[in-house]
Each structure stands twice: as structure tokens, then as C-alpha cells.
Scaffold this motif. Structure first.
Motif, PDB file in Angstrom:
ATOM      1  N   GLY A  75       0.749  -1.274   0.150  1.00 10.40           N
ATOM      2  CA  GLY A  75      -0.016   0.010   0.086  1.00 10.40           C
ATOM      3  C   GLY A  75       0.603   1.319  -0.223  1.00 10.40           C
ATOM      4  O   GLY A  75       1.938   1.072   0.409  1.00 10.40           O
ATOM      5  N   ARG A  76       0.254   2.320  -0.319  1.00 11.70           N
ATOM      6  CA  ARG A  76       0.945   3.696  -0.297  1.00 11.70           C
ATOM      7  C   ARG A  76       1.056   4.080   1.054  1.00 11.70           C
ATOM      8  O   ARG A  76       0.419   3.853   2.155  1.00 11.70           O
ATOM      9  CB  ARG A  76      -0.034   4.587  -0.946  1.00 11.70           C
ATOM     10  CG  ARG A  76      -0.268   4.461  -2.399  1.00 11.70           C
ATOM     11  CD  ARG A  76      -1.544   5.495  -2.931  1.00 11.70           C
ATOM     12  NE  ARG A  76      -1.152   6.725  -2.567  1.00 11.70           N
ATOM     13  CZ  ARG A  76      -2.100   7.755  -2.533  1.00 11.70           C
ATOM     14  NH1 ARG A  76      -3.303   7.547  -2.486  1.00 11.70           N
ATOM     15  NH2 ARG A  76      -1.742   8.925  -2.303  1.00 11.70           N
ATOM     16  N   GLU A  79      -1.172   6.012   3.014  1.00 13.33           N
ATOM     17  CA  GLU A  79      -2.384   5.327   3.511  1.00 13.33           C
ATOM     18  C   GLU A  79      -2.271   4.273   4.684  1.00 13.33           C
ATOM     19  O   GLU A  79      -3.095   3.967   5.435  1.00 13.33           O
ATOM     20  CB  GLU A  79      -3.209   4.528   2.448  1.00 13.33           C
ATOM     21  CG  GLU A  79      -3.540   5.329   1.094  1.00 13.33           C
ATOM     22  CD  GLU A  79      -4.552   6.214   1.682  1.00 13.33           C
ATOM     23  OE1 GLU A  79      -5.412   5.900   2.616  1.00 13.33           O
ATOM     24  OE2 GLU A  79      -4.570   7.312   1.023  1.00 13.33           O
ATOM     25  N   ARG A  82      -2.265   6.563   7.981  1.00 13.18           N
ATOM     26  CA  ARG A  82      -3.607   6.778   8.173  1.00 13.18           C
ATOM     27  C   ARG A  82      -4.288   5.719   9.063  1.00 13.18           C
ATOM     28  O   ARG A  82      -5.144   5.913   9.988  1.00 13.18           O
ATOM     29  CB  ARG A  82      -4.462   7.216   6.978  1.00 13.18           C
ATOM     30  CG  ARG A  82      -3.879   8.371   6.398  1.00 13.18           C
ATOM     31  CD  ARG A  82      -4.756   8.964   5.205  1.00 13.18           C
ATOM     32  NE  ARG A  82      -6.421   9.042   5.358  1.00 13.18           N
ATOM     33  CZ  ARG A  82      -7.220   9.094   4.465  1.00 13.18           C
ATOM     34  NH1 ARG A  82      -6.818   8.884   3.305  1.00 13.18           N
ATOM     35  NH2 ARG A  82      -8.396   9.196   5.049  1.00 13.18           N
ATOM     36  N   LEU A  83      -3.986   4.275   8.298  1.00 12.86           N
ATOM     37  CA  LEU A  83      -4.524   3.101   8.925  1.00 12.86           C
ATOM     38  C   LEU A  83      -4.192   2.999  10.603  1.00 12.86           C
ATOM     39  O   LEU A  83      -4.542   2.749  11.349  1.00 12.86           O
ATOM     40  CB  LEU A  83      -4.456   2.096   8.204  1.00 12.86           C
ATOM     41  CG  LEU A  83      -5.370   1.986   6.845  1.00 12.86           C
ATOM     42  CD1 LEU A  83      -4.841   0.921   6.078  1.00 12.86           C
ATOM     43  CD2 LEU A  83      -6.811   1.809   7.250  1.00 12.86           C
ATOM     44  N   ALA A  90     -10.233   6.535   6.540  1.00 11.44           N
ATOM     45  CA  ALA A  90      -9.080   5.299   6.137  1.00 11.44           C
ATOM     46  C   ALA A  90      -9.594   4.151   6.269  1.00 11.44           C
ATOM     47  O   ALA A  90      -9.515   3.019   5.638  1.00 11.44           O
ATOM     48  CB  ALA A  90      -7.873   5.676   6.276  1.00 11.44           C
ATOM     49  N   LYS A  93     -12.570   3.064   4.503  1.00 14.02           N
ATOM     50  CA  LYS A  93     -12.095   2.741   3.207  1.00 14.02           C
ATOM     51  C   LYS A  93     -11.611   1.259   3.241  1.00 14.02           C
ATOM     52  O   LYS A  93     -11.820   0.344   2.354  1.00 14.02           O
ATOM     53  CB  LYS A  93     -11.176   3.590   2.603  1.00 14.02           C
ATOM     54  CG  LYS A  93     -10.737   3.217   1.167  1.00 14.02           C
ATOM     55  CD  LYS A  93      -9.620   4.266   0.714  1.00 14.02           C
ATOM     56  CE  LYS A  93      -8.955   3.901  -0.334  1.00 14.02           C
ATOM     57  NZ  LYS A  93      -8.152   5.013  -0.858  1.00 14.02           N
ATOM     58  N   HIS A  94     -10.597   0.902   4.129  1.00 14.46           N
ATOM     59  CA  HIS A  94     -10.051  -0.290   4.314  1.00 14.46           C
ATOM     60  C   HIS A  94     -11.027  -1.363   4.484  1.00 14.46           C
ATOM     61  O   HIS A  94     -10.816  -2.580   3.882  1.00 14.46           O
ATOM     62  CB  HIS A  94      -9.040  -0.114   5.441  1.00 14.46           C
ATOM     63  CG  HIS A  94      -8.276  -1.464   5.557  1.00 14.46           C
ATOM     64  ND1 HIS A  94      -7.220  -1.933   4.777  1.00 14.46           N
ATOM     65  CD2 HIS A  94      -8.138  -2.465   6.626  1.00 14.46           C
ATOM     66  CE1 HIS A  94      -6.564  -3.187   5.173  1.00 14.46           C
ATOM     67  NE2 HIS A  94      -7.342  -3.190   6.304  1.00 14.46           N
ATOM     68  N   ASP A 164      -2.984   0.955  -5.328  1.00 14.40           N
ATOM     69  CA  ASP A 164      -4.166   0.217  -5.131  1.00 14.40           C
ATOM     70  C   ASP A 164      -4.198  -1.043  -5.725  1.00 14.40           C
ATOM     71  O   ASP A 164      -3.814  -1.216  -6.853  1.00 14.40           O
ATOM     72  CB  ASP A 164      -5.519   1.034  -5.437  1.00 14.40           C
ATOM     73  CG  ASP A 164      -5.689   2.291  -4.652  1.00 14.40           C
ATOM     74  OD1 ASP A 164      -5.032   2.217  -3.421  1.00 14.40           O
ATOM     75  OD2 ASP A 164      -6.418   3.008  -5.066  1.00 14.40           O
TER      76      ASP A 164
END
Length: 220
Positions: A75-76, A79, A82-83, A90, A93-94, A164
Motif C-alpha cells: 500500500g501507499r 494510506e 492513516r490506518l 481510512a 475505506k480499508h 491500490d
């Protein structure tokens, strides 16, 4: 001579009425190896940012938290950060969860669509549409560019990062749009297909957009 009254400070963008901005979080995505390649360290980056804040706003308080992740996780970087720091958007979204939140009295709309960008939700006749994070992002992208036809390539590049796993192509983006329109039910025609070009958001009289003071990204 009487001094002229001081003009009120402008409200920060995307701050809903009834709330106030008390600060902000800046997520920085860079691991130790990349920092070293750039000739620096995470500690030096943190200290440099703190120095800039102290120079610009001496009364500001700062707090830094390092985001830890399992070795080799994909992953980026931003991101992953954020997780790791439990950013609500985030996490939604995950997990692929709907981004809707609870209703309050102001949301009891007798009929129509409320696209609430500030709270990331859509209400249809007062009921949550149950959009996933990516479905909301897709609708939001079109809403913020109201009246402009967006081609498929722009939707893909604007909504999916290079890291992604589920990046669609220009044919499968149509599937994402169909799923979004299906959840919009009888209001699905607010997302209009422009044959051979892409998609456009058309606002109807029964559509309400809540975006606080956030302007269109296309307006400079």
C-alpha cells in the motif's frame, strides 16, 4: 479618530457551521529507508516541521506520533500511516464499510437527495444510501465538478492511487458507476452518462449539496 472595526477571521474551508477548527493533522507518508535515500531521517523531518510551525504560529502546540506497521505491508505510505493512526475515513475505506453516519433532526428531509460532503454521506428521502467509501468518493468527485463531463481516465487517475490493488480500467469503471447509480435508486439520473465521453453530475431541484465552504477543485 475611531479605529476601523476588525474584520472577522475567514472560516477555514470545509468547517461546518456550529463547529470550530482547533488544529489539523498532517499525515506524512515516508518510511525510514526512503527518508535515508532523501538524505534525512524521520526525526529530522519532524523537527523541521515543528520549527516551521513555531516560526509561523508561536502559540501553536504540536504533537508527533510515529506510525508503525508490520514489515513488508503493501500500500501507499500515506494510506498505511492513516490506518496505523486510526483515521476514521481510512478505516472505513480499508474495511469497505459504508461511510454514512447517524442522522439528526436537521437531516429529516421530506423528499430528495442530500449529498453531505462535509460528513461524507448521502441521504435519500431521509434514509442513508449505504454507499461504500469508494462509491461516495466517486459521487463526490462528480459533485465537486458539477456540470462538467468527466472522462473515465480522469476518474481512475483521480480516485485510485498507483498502489491500490483494485485499480479499474476504462471499461470496468462503468461497473463502479452502475453500482453507485443502483444505490441512488430513483435518483440515479443525477449521475448522467455522456455517451462516448464519460459521466456528469446534474443537480436537480430535489438535490441538496452540503459542502460547508469547500469550493470546486476546478476553480482557481
Amino acid at each position: 479618530m475611531q479605529a476601523a472595526p476588525t474584520a472577522p477571521a475567514p472560516r477555514p474551508r470545509a468547517v461546518p457551521t456550529g463547529t470550530e477548527a482547533r488544529g489539523f493533522a498532517l499525515y506524512v507518508g515516508v518510511d525510514e529507508a526512503k527518508a535515508l535515500e532523501d538524505g534525512t531521517t524521520l526525526h529530522r523531518i519532524v523537527e523541521a516541521l515543528r520549527k516551521v510551525v513555531a516560526e509561523i504560529a508561536p502559540s501553536a502546540e504540536t504533537y508527533a506520533a510515529v506510525a508503525l506497521a508490520p514489515e513488508g505491508v503493501g500500500g501507499r505510505d500515506v494510506e498505511v500511516v492513516r490506518l496505523a493512526l486510526q483515521d476514521k475515513a481510512a478505516l472505513a475505506k480499508h474495511r469497505g464499510e459504508p461511510v454514512e453516519t447517524e442522522r439528526d433532526d436537521a437531516d429529516r428531509h421530506p423528499a430528495g437527495v442530500i449529498v453531505d460532503i462535509s460528513r461524507k454521506r448521502v441521504l435519500l428521502d431521509g434514509e442513508a444510501a449505504g454507499l461504500t467509501f469508494k462509491e461516495f468518493e466517486l459521487l463526490q468527485y462528480l459533485v465537486l465538478r458539477e456540470g462538467r463531463t468527466i472522462d473515465r481516465h480522469e476518474l481512475i487517475s483521480g480516485l485510485w492511487g498507483t498502489g491500490d490493488d483494485d485499480i479499474p480500467n476504462e471499461r470496468t469503471i462503468d461497473v463502479h458507476v452502475r453500482r453507485l447509480r443502483a444505490k441512488l435508486g430513483s435518483y440515479q439520473d443525477i449521475v448522467r452518462t455522456v455517451r462516448g465521453v464519460g459521466y456528469r453530475f446534474d443537480r436537480h431541484a430535489d438535490v441538496s449539496i452540503r459542502q460547508a465552504t469547500t469550493p470546486s477543485p476546478d476553480v482557481v
